[in-house]
Structures are given as C-alpha cells and as structure tokens.
Design an enzyme around this catalytic site. Sequence first.
Site, mmCIF file in Angstrom:
data_model
loop_
_atom_site.group_PDB
_atom_site.id
_atom_site.type_symbol
_atom_site.label_atom_id
_atom_site.label_comp_id
_atom_site.label_asym_id
_atom_site.label_seq_id
_atom_site.Cartn_x
_atom_site.Cartn_y
_atom_site.Cartn_z
ATOM 1 N N LYS A 1 24.341 -10.805 47.579
ATOM 2 C CA LYS A 1 24.475 -11.394 48.866
ATOM 3 C C LYS A 1 23.620 -10.658 49.743
ATOM 4 O O LYS A 1 23.414 -9.571 49.576
ATOM 5 C CB LYS A 1 25.761 -11.627 49.376
ATOM 6 C CG LYS A 1 26.822 -12.863 48.650
ATOM 7 C CD LYS A 1 28.195 -12.958 49.404
ATOM 8 C CE LYS A 1 29.175 -14.206 48.661
ATOM 9 N NZ LYS A 1 30.259 -14.116 49.212
ATOM 10 N N TYR B 1 27.610 -24.030 50.257
ATOM 11 C CA TYR B 1 29.015 -23.921 50.528
ATOM 12 C C TYR B 1 29.651 -24.965 51.124
ATOM 13 O O TYR B 1 30.896 -24.879 51.737
ATOM 14 C CB TYR B 1 29.089 -22.546 51.491
ATOM 15 C CG TYR B 1 29.101 -21.357 50.811
ATOM 16 C CD1 TYR B 1 29.922 -20.948 49.899
ATOM 17 C CD2 TYR B 1 28.260 -20.335 51.130
ATOM 18 C CE1 TYR B 1 29.957 -20.007 49.273
ATOM 19 C CE2 TYR B 1 28.165 -19.038 50.678
ATOM 20 C CZ TYR B 1 29.066 -18.797 49.592
ATOM 21 O OH TYR B 1 29.050 -17.565 49.130
ATOM 22 N N ASN C 1 31.253 -9.442 51.058
ATOM 23 C CA ASN C 1 31.713 -9.000 49.644
ATOM 24 C C ASN C 1 30.616 -8.817 48.561
ATOM 25 O O ASN C 1 30.992 -8.868 47.539
ATOM 26 C CB ASN C 1 32.992 -9.779 49.321
ATOM 27 C CG ASN C 1 32.515 -11.012 49.197
ATOM 28 O OD1 ASN C 1 31.524 -11.564 49.340
ATOM 29 N ND2 ASN C 1 33.246 -12.039 49.126
ATOM 30 N N HIS D 1 28.545 -13.359 44.825
ATOM 31 C CA HIS D 1 29.118 -14.619 44.555
ATOM 32 C C HIS D 1 29.308 -14.853 42.996
ATOM 33 O O HIS D 1 28.358 -14.418 42.204
ATOM 34 C CB HIS D 1 28.169 -15.734 45.399
ATOM 35 C CG HIS D 1 28.712 -16.829 44.911
ATOM 36 N ND1 HIS D 1 29.811 -17.850 45.360
ATOM 37 C CD2 HIS D 1 28.167 -17.798 43.770
ATOM 38 C CE1 HIS D 1 29.862 -18.842 44.495
ATOM 39 N NE2 HIS D 1 28.999 -18.897 43.810
ATOM 40 N N GLU E 1 25.946 -25.195 41.138
ATOM 41 C CA GLU E 1 25.198 -24.114 41.824
ATOM 42 C C GLU E 1 24.027 -23.800 41.140
ATOM 43 O O GLU E 1 23.069 -23.143 41.701
ATOM 44 C CB GLU E 1 26.452 -22.783 41.900
ATOM 45 C CG GLU E 1 27.294 -23.032 42.987
ATOM 46 C CD GLU E 1 28.645 -22.319 42.778
ATOM 47 O OE1 GLU E 1 29.682 -22.359 43.564
ATOM 48 O OE2 GLU E 1 28.433 -21.186 41.926
HETATM 49 N N1 UDP Z 1 35.178 -15.829 52.858
HETATM 50 C C1 UDP Z 1 35.505 -15.491 54.301
HETATM 51 N N2 UDP Z 1 36.851 -15.631 54.449
HETATM 52 C C2 UDP Z 1 37.802 -15.957 53.961
HETATM 53 C C3 UDP Z 1 37.634 -16.237 52.677
HETATM 54 C C4 UDP Z 1 36.024 -16.251 52.269
HETATM 55 O O1 UDP Z 1 34.625 -14.977 55.065
HETATM 56 O O2 UDP Z 1 38.863 -15.854 54.548
HETATM 57 C C5 UDP Z 1 34.085 -15.803 52.536
HETATM 58 C C6 UDP Z 1 33.548 -14.564 51.347
HETATM 59 O O3 UDP Z 1 32.204 -14.291 51.583
HETATM 60 C C7 UDP Z 1 33.880 -15.542 50.103
HETATM 61 C C8 UDP Z 1 32.965 -16.959 50.633
HETATM 62 O O4 UDP Z 1 33.634 -17.080 51.695
HETATM 63 O O5 UDP Z 1 33.030 -14.816 49.047
HETATM 64 C C9 UDP Z 1 33.636 -18.042 49.699
HETATM 65 O O6 UDP Z 1 35.084 -18.038 49.740
HETATM 66 P P1 UDP Z 1 35.890 -18.263 48.448
HETATM 67 O O7 UDP Z 1 37.106 -18.332 48.659
HETATM 68 O O8 UDP Z 1 35.069 -19.258 47.536
HETATM 69 O O9 UDP Z 1 35.864 -16.780 47.664
HETATM 70 P P2 UDP Z 1 34.899 -16.528 46.240
HETATM 71 O O10 UDP Z 1 34.919 -17.275 45.168
HETATM 72 O O11 UDP Z 1 33.582 -15.996 46.584
HETATM 73 O O12 UDP Z 1 35.843 -15.134 45.747
HETATM 74 MG MG MG Z 2 34.269 -19.483 45.511
#
Ligand code: UDP
Ligand code: MG
Length: 137
Positions: free
Chosen positions: A9, A49, A112, A115, A126
């Site tokens: 990212k 997304y 974080n 991805h 994706e």
């Molecule tokens: N994210 C965020 N706040 C939240 C949850 C997710 O900003 O409360 C962001 C974070 O960058 C995350 C992305 O949205 O990686 C996609 O969320 P997801 O729940 O799919 O998490 P992931 O699969 O990436 O662990």
């Molecule tokens: Mg996810």
Amino acid sequence: MERTFAIVKPDAFAAGHAGGIIAKIQESGLKLVAAKSLHLTEAQAKGFYFVHAERPFFGSLVTFMTEGPILAMVLEGENAIKRWRDLMGPTDATKAPKETLRGTYGTSIERNATHGSDAPETAAYEIGFFFSGLELA
Ligand code: UDP
Ligand code: MG
C-alpha cells in the site's frame, strides 16, 4: 496450487518497504508471479474496494489508497491466500504481532502496509482487476 492478490500500500511503498516485503514473500516460499507499480486514480480505488462502499471508512480508505504509488502483485503457492494473510497479520496494525508485515510496517487500522485477498472468489476478481492474462503466463 492457488493464487492470491497482494498490494504494498502507499504508506509502505513511500517508506521504501517494498523490497523488504518482497524478501519476506520469497523467504516464505510463495512465488512472485507478476508485479507492477502504479498510482491508483480515485475511480480505480473505489472499484477495487467496491465491497466496502457502504462502510464509514470508505472515503478515507480511498484517499489513502490514492495518495501515492502502490505495488500490485500476484502470489502463487499451496494455500497462498491463507499463507499471505498469515504473513500480513490482522487488519489493525496496532494489534498485529510484531513479526507480521502489518505489525512491522503498518501504523494504524487504515494505514496497514499491505493488502491480501480473503477468499478464492475475491482473489480471482482482484487479480483480474489489475492484471491481464498475458501478464500472468
Ligand atoms: N480499514 C479501515 N478501517 C476499518 C477497517 C478497514 O480503514 O475499520 C481499511 C484497512 O486499510 C483495510 C481495508 O480498509 O486493510 C479493507 O478492510 P478489510 O476489512 O477488508 O481488511 P483486510 O482484508 O485488508 O484485512
Ligand atoms: Mg479485505
């Protein structure tokens, strides 16, 4: 054999951690099938997304994902989807174990570092969003 989709990212890419993350991928035994760097537009980030479009963090997430270049990758191996999710660690980088990529390179639940696809169907979507068949030989 399974394929998954991964991103370095904008936070981790700008901080110069793409190389360190690729090294972890290679140490893990996952194969790097394809990779490219690009700077997402707002429309592209929203499309990628789309499943999160109704979530309260969506606008902020799109801003983050478009703030600078990313590294998009396709990884391959047995159980690649779970292995890559395990290497990344949990979504919230502040709670991720230190040895995980998110624990090492991430700084918040949003910023974080990486991805990873969460299931075979999302991996297929994706991978196809970012790479053509010709790039995946
Ligand atoms: N994210 C965020 N706040 C939240 C949850 C997710 O900003 O409360 C962001 C974070 O960058 C995350 C992305 O949205 O990686 C996609 O969320 P997801 O729940 O799919 O998490 P992931 O699969 O990436 O662990
Ligand atoms: Mg996810």
